[in-house]
Design an enzyme around this catalytic site. Structure first.
Site, PDB file in Angstrom:
ATOM      1  N   GLU A  47      32.625  48.442  61.174  1.00 33.49           N
ATOM      2  CA  GLU A  47      31.696  49.161  62.048  1.00 33.49           C
ATOM      3  C   GLU A  47      32.433  50.136  62.959  1.00 33.49           C
ATOM      4  O   GLU A  47      31.979  51.257  63.197  1.00 33.49           O
ATOM      5  CB  GLU A  47      30.897  48.172  62.909  1.00 33.49           C
ATOM      6  CG  GLU A  47      30.065  47.187  62.095  1.00 33.49           C
ATOM      7  CD  GLU A  47      30.788  45.876  61.814  1.00 33.49           C
ATOM      8  OE1 GLU A  47      30.128  44.826  61.853  1.00 33.49           O
ATOM      9  OE2 GLU A  47      32.017  45.902  61.559  1.00 33.49           O
ATOM     10  N   GLU A  72      48.064  28.819  38.081  1.00 34.08           N
ATOM     11  CA  GLU A  72      48.422  29.342  36.765  1.00 34.08           C
ATOM     12  C   GLU A  72      49.117  28.332  35.854  1.00 34.08           C
ATOM     13  O   GLU A  72      49.545  28.681  34.761  1.00 34.08           O
ATOM     14  CB  GLU A  72      49.287  30.594  36.925  1.00 34.08           C
ATOM     15  CG  GLU A  72      48.539  31.781  37.524  1.00 34.08           C
ATOM     16  CD  GLU A  72      49.204  33.120  37.248  1.00 34.08           C
ATOM     17  OE1 GLU A  72      50.181  33.155  36.484  1.00 34.08           O
ATOM     18  OE2 GLU A  72      48.744  34.123  37.801  1.00 34.08           O
TER      19      GLU A  72
END
Length: 348
Positions: A53, A291
């Site tokens: 913003e 992984e």
């Protein structure tokens, strides 16, 4: 209503530009519209720096001599509820009120305790019209990592592995064996750049000697997380090259050696995935991609500690070897990546 969707979609697109840089904050985009024209936009670029913003309002001020007059008849679109508290930056709700922006369209509420509903309430109390409930599902999906960390007190967990056509993870002797092609490997490096940490077990670190960094994509490398119960790994391995912070979970010591941080767990026979995820949570790690190896992946699956799985299936055959992890969930999508197939599965 369609215009609201168009501008919130732009907020989402902007927010994604902060992927890999704003954690543990959420990704947020903001667009300011006056007379059906975008006059300003911004996104949260880096943790600790200005929010979306602020950047959007600043862009209007920098472009227009009559910026304050334009803002007083504009609508600001924000993918996430504006904050109402002082953190590393002042409250965004206060800035919107200061410039008398009359309408705010919010993609979704912020579940963070210091914000949740308070930003909307502050705006409404100041006479600002707040519109919600538009593209809420999509905006929640955008920040699933942030929401998981806030609501579940753990990182968002992504499992990733490659398997052969006959569903093997690796050869029986655990030797290094490439299953996927270059396109899949490049995509994996992109994924690494988007997550806070990457985790492997001892055998994967020892046998593959992976660097666990980002090479085939532009972006920062994640923190490395290694499970090495008895600290048996050789210090010459790539994971100990001091290039990025590396956390080693073990049962022997808690210590810091350069960028390597050893964290001892009290009980290595029970609830190890849970203990590790809690430790990552308290260190502000918002997401982790696991992984390997197969036993490490299966341990997290069995513990129910995963949010999505990304499974490549290559065109190679092993006939015998280490079987791939077994997982059940909701298949979100499946598509080709080069010569390989990729499945995305969500935890139901």
């Amino acid at each position: 209503m369609p215009a609201h969707h168009k501008y919130l979609q732009r907020c989402k697109d902007l927010a994604k530009l902060g992927a890999g840089y704003v954690s543990p904050n959420p990704m947020v985009g903001a667009v300011i519209v006056c007379d059906d024209v975008i006059i300003g936009e911004g996104y949260h670029k880096k943790y600790g720096q200005a929010h979306a913003e602020v950047n959007a309002i600043k862009s209007v001020i920098n472009q227009y001599a009559n910026a304050e007059e334009l803002l007083r008849r504009s609508t600001i679109y924000v993918s996430l509820e504006p904050c109402a508290h002082y953190g590393k930056t002042p409250p965004c709700a206060d800035l919107i009120i200061k410039y008398q922006i009359p309408t705010v369209v919010v993609g979704c509420r912020d579940p963070f305790e210091q914000v949740n509903g308070k930003g909307i309430e502050k705006l409404q109390a100041a006479g600002v019209e707040v519109i919600t409930g538009i593209m809420e599902k999509e905006c929640l999906e955008l920040n699933k990592r942030f929401f998981t960390r806030v609501q579940k007190q753990r990182p968002y967990i992504i499992l990733k592995w490659a398997q052969t056509q006959d569903v093997f993870f690796a050869p029986a002797d655990e030797s290094q064996f490439w299953i996927t092609g270059p396109e899949a490997r490049k995509l994996v490096h992109k994924w690494r750049s988007e997550e806070d940490a990457i985790l492997v077990g001892k055998n994967t670190a020892k046998i593959d000697n992976p660097q666990l960094n980002v090479r085939d994509w532009e972006g920062r490398s994640p923190k490395r997380v290694i499970i090495d119960r008895r600290l048996e790994l050789n210090k010459d391995l790539n994971v100990f090259d001091q290039s990025v912070e590396t956390l080693v979970f073990n049962e022997i010591k808690t210590d810091i050696e350069g960028k390597t941080k050893y964290i001892a767990l009290e009980d290595f026979d029970n609830f190890v995935p849970q203990y590790i995820m809690f430790q990552l949570y308290i260190q502000d790690i918002q997401s982790v991609i696991i992984e390997g190896g197969a036993a490490t992946l299966q341990a997290f699956i069995d513990a129910g500690l995963w949010d999505e799985a990304r499974i490549f299936t290559g065109n190679k055959i092993l006939i015998t070897g280490i079987k791939s992890p077994e997982i059940k969930g909701v298949k979100l999508e499946e598509y080709a990546v080069g010569d390989d197939r990729l499945q995305i599965i969500y935890h139901s």
